[in-house]
Structures are given as C-alpha cells and as structure tokens.
Scaffold this active site. Structure first.
Site, PDB file in Angstrom:
ATOM      1  N   LYS A 127      -8.365   1.519 -11.475  1.00 61.58           N
ATOM      2  CA  LYS A 127      -8.600   0.631 -10.339  1.00 61.58           C
ATOM      3  C   LYS A 127      -8.972  -0.779 -10.762  1.00 61.58           C
ATOM      4  O   LYS A 127      -8.718  -1.734 -10.041  1.00 61.58           O
ATOM      5  CB  LYS A 127      -9.708   1.203  -9.434  1.00 61.58           C
ATOM      6  CG  LYS A 127      -9.246   2.381  -8.608  1.00 61.58           C
ATOM      7  CD  LYS A 127     -10.168   2.618  -7.428  1.00 61.58           C
ATOM      8  CE  LYS A 127      -9.652   3.710  -6.528  1.00 61.58           C
ATOM      9  NZ  LYS A 127     -10.606   4.077  -5.482  1.00 61.58           N
ATOM     10  N   LYS A 156       3.113   9.155  -6.199  1.00 61.04           N
ATOM     11  CA  LYS A 156       2.499   9.921  -5.114  1.00 61.04           C
ATOM     12  C   LYS A 156       2.573   9.142  -3.806  1.00 61.04           C
ATOM     13  O   LYS A 156       2.648   7.911  -3.803  1.00 61.04           O
ATOM     14  CB  LYS A 156       1.061  10.299  -5.463  1.00 61.04           C
ATOM     15  CG  LYS A 156       0.019   9.251  -5.180  1.00 61.04           C
ATOM     16  CD  LYS A 156      -1.374   9.892  -5.187  1.00 61.04           C
ATOM     17  CE  LYS A 156      -2.388   8.931  -4.585  1.00 61.04           C
ATOM     18  NZ  LYS A 156      -3.256   9.491  -3.589  1.00 61.04           N
ATOM     19  N   LYS A 162      -1.086   5.140   0.835  1.00 58.94           N
ATOM     20  CA  LYS A 162      -1.082   4.052   1.824  1.00 58.94           C
ATOM     21  C   LYS A 162      -1.004   2.704   1.142  1.00 58.94           C
ATOM     22  O   LYS A 162      -0.646   1.712   1.747  1.00 58.94           O
ATOM     23  CB  LYS A 162      -2.321   4.112   2.708  1.00 58.94           C
ATOM     24  CG  LYS A 162      -3.575   3.913   1.892  1.00 58.94           C
ATOM     25  CD  LYS A 162      -4.807   3.761   2.713  1.00 58.94           C
ATOM     26  CE  LYS A 162      -6.005   3.587   1.809  1.00 58.94           C
ATOM     27  NZ  LYS A 162      -6.249   4.714   0.909  1.00 58.94           N
TER      28      LYS A 162
END
Ligand code: ADP
Ligand code: TRP
Length: 326
Positions: A110, A192, A195
């Site tokens: 991240k 995957k 959103k």
C-alpha cells in the site's frame, strides 16, 4: 465458537466483497457467536472524505443486513463507537517490535515507494486489528488471503502478552474460504476484482441494475477456445463459472458440462440473468434499509453497546495485568 470479522467501510461494494466476505459471514451466523465490525478507524489510515465516510459506514452495515445478517443474533457494530479498541491498540503498540511490523506485506504494497509520506497509522494498522480481535477472545477470524498475515501477527502479539503478563487472550485462527474466495476482474482476469480498479467495468457493484450486469458480463474477457471447460488456467472463463456457481449452487464442473457446446454467449446471458436474480432481493433490502437511516443507526448503536460490554471488561483485565490500575 466466537467468531469476529471486520470490513473497512467503502462506498462501493462489489460481488467479490459479497461472495468473499458478506455471504461467508451470513453462513457462520447460525452455528457461531458472530461479531461483525465496521472498521472505520482502519479506513482513516488513508485520507477519507468525512461525508463519504459516514455514508459508507451505513452502506456497509446495510449490505450485511441485506445479505442476511440478523442483528438480534449477530452483533453488528462500529469500531469507533468503542474506545477500548484504540486504547488496547496503544498498549499493544508498546508490546510489538518494529521488525514485526516491517514484515507486513500489505503495508509494503500500500505504501509502495511513498513509505515516508503515508500515515503512521497505515504502518501500525495490524496492531489495531490485533486489538479488535483479542478484545473479544475470538477463536475464529474470517478474512481474505490478503489479511492472513495480520491474523498471524495477532496470534504472535496475543501469545507474547500471555507469556509476559499471564494467560489473558484466546489465540485466534484465520478462517479462509477456499471456493470463490477470490473473484477476478472481469476485464483483467489475472487480477482480483477490486473497487480500486481503473474501470468500473471490471467489477459488478451490489448496486448495479440488471442491464448493467448484463452489459458487464457480456463484455467480460475470456479466451478464444470454443469448448467451455472449468479449468483454472482459463482465468476469465473460470471466474465466470465460479460466479455462476456461487449464485446457483451448481458446481463449476456441472455448469461447464451443461454449457460445453452451447457457446460463450449462452453462458454469459444465463449467468447475467442468474446473477441479477440473485442480487435482486439483496438490492431491494439495501434500498429499504438506506431509506430509513435512523433505524439503521439504531441497529449499529445497539450492536456497539453489546460489543462494548465485552471489550471494556477485557481492557480492564489488561490494564490490571500491566499495572496501571491502582
Ligand atoms: P477491494 O479490493 O475492493 O478494496 P477490500 O480490500 O476492501 O476490497 O475487501 C473487503 C472484503 O472483501 C475483504 O474481506 C476481502 O477479502 C473481500 N474481497 C475483496 N475483493 C475480493 C475478491 N475479488 N474476491 C473475494 N473477496 C474479496
Ligand atoms: N483489516 C481488515 C481489512 O482491511 C479489516 C479488519 C479490521 C478486520 N479489523 C479486523 C478483519 C478484525 C477481521 C478482524 O479487510
């Protein structure tokens, strides 16, 4: 068994979230003492728009209820309503080594090359998650693959505390659903479904209407082989058959057999219909819940009161053990 799971509130929920997190939680509800937490304090580790955040909290609570969570049976609560979570997290931060946190792969993913510019909270977030779990003596923690490492560090943190201060916490185990645990993007099936993907065509949102579902499924990327088979190497097709299987209860093999000669178009049309039929009642229920926000807030507040009793008792026990209660 006591089971606790959490979801970070987001303003988009897709069928990956539904089949990977919401439905598995509903399935656990009958046999276990279930706690479902809207992890809003986890989500503020990256910048959030305040208005969107409160909308997202309600949307996620509504989605769990619409998927079948019964709030008189399961404790559905909001993390930030219970200050014991952040308080235990502070105590646990002092028991956790820098090296342990530096090994967390999700932080590395991240933060990327901006590790100095992201929040400290993003770095210590697994300790808040460990506190969420340990406060409730949860034995099982349903999570996706990406969160498995965080449950493992929760075990390490709990075990260390037990060893240093005496038996205090139940050591939890991750519960990872095998089948359908990871739906793939409709446009890039090697990735995957998420959103955060660039295009909304890559996922089906829980709010997508029938025509949109049909459009997205019709344009889903597959391969050029003619015969329909259920094989992992055929990523796009495998993903479609997995979704088909999840909303009909038939196996991927049986569905492949049924459509073997019928062609991709038939398969996609029938899948889109089956998926829309599956989503219809969930969407209707979500809409109804979101039209009565006061009732929704009341459900969340009730759950939070029930959760707080347990969390506070555990926190008091911890504070005594570390010697701050006079
Ligand atoms: P996103 O990648 O869309 O941001 P999150 O990381 O917020 O999703 O995931 C929320 C929950 O949904 C987690 O429990 C996660 O494991 C599950 N989940 C997310 N994406 C998928 C997917 N593609 N397939 C199955 N489960 C998923
Ligand atoms: N970190 C989890 C996620 O991003 C959400 C979460 C927070 C959680 N606390 C938890 C999951 C406790 C399970 C148990 O998906």
């Amino acid at each position: 068994m006591r089971v606790l799971t959490g979801i970070q509130p987001t303003n988009v929920l897709h069928i990956g979230n539904l089949f990977g997190a919401l439905i598995p939680a509903v399935e656990l509800q009958d046999e276990h003492e279930l706690y479902i937490m809207i992890a809003d304090y986890h989500s503020i580790t990256v910048p959030q728009n305040p208005e969107t955040l409160s909308e997202s909290i309600l949307l996620n609570a509504a989605a769990y209820l619409a998927a079948g969570i019964n709030p008189t049976k399961t404790v559905l609560f909001q993390q930030s309503q219970i200050s014991a979570h952040t308080e235990l997290a502070w105590i646990m931060q002092s028991q956790t080594h820098m090296g342990e946190m530096k090994r967390m792969t999700q932080f590395k993913d991240k933060s990327g090359d901006k590790a100095d510019a992201v929040s400290v909270g993003l770095f210590t977030y697994p300790i808040l998650m460990a506190s969420d779990i340990l406060l409730y003596d949860a034995e099982g923690v349903p999570v996706g693959h990406d969160q498995k490492q965080h449950v493992e560090i929760t075990r390490d943190i709990g075990q260390r505390f037990n060893k240093t201060f005496g038996e205090t916490f139940v050591i939890p185990k991750p519960i990872i659903r095998k089948h359908g645990a990871r739906l793939k993007s409709l446009t890039e099936p090697e990735k995957k479904m998420s959103k955060s993907a660039a295009s909304a065509k890559s996922y089906i949102s829980l709010m997508d209407e029938r025509e949109i579902v049909h459009k997205k499924i019709r344009s889903a990327v597959t391969d050029s082989e003619q015969i329909i088979t259920f094989e992992e190497r055929r990523e796009g097709l495998y993903n479609l058959l997995t979704i088909f299987s999840l909303c009909t209860g038939k196996s991927g093999e049986d569905l492949a057999h049924e459509y073997a000669e019928g062609g991709m178009k038939n398969l996609k049309d029938d899948l889109a219909t089956a998926l829309s039929d599956y989503l219809d009642p969930i969407q209707a229920k979500m809409k109804e819940l979101l039209e009565n926000k006061d009732e929704l807030k009341r459900i969340i507040a009730n759950g939070s009161v029930a959760a707080e009793k347990i969390a506070t008792a555990k926190l008091v026990e911890v504070k005594k053990k570390i010697g701050v209660v006079l």
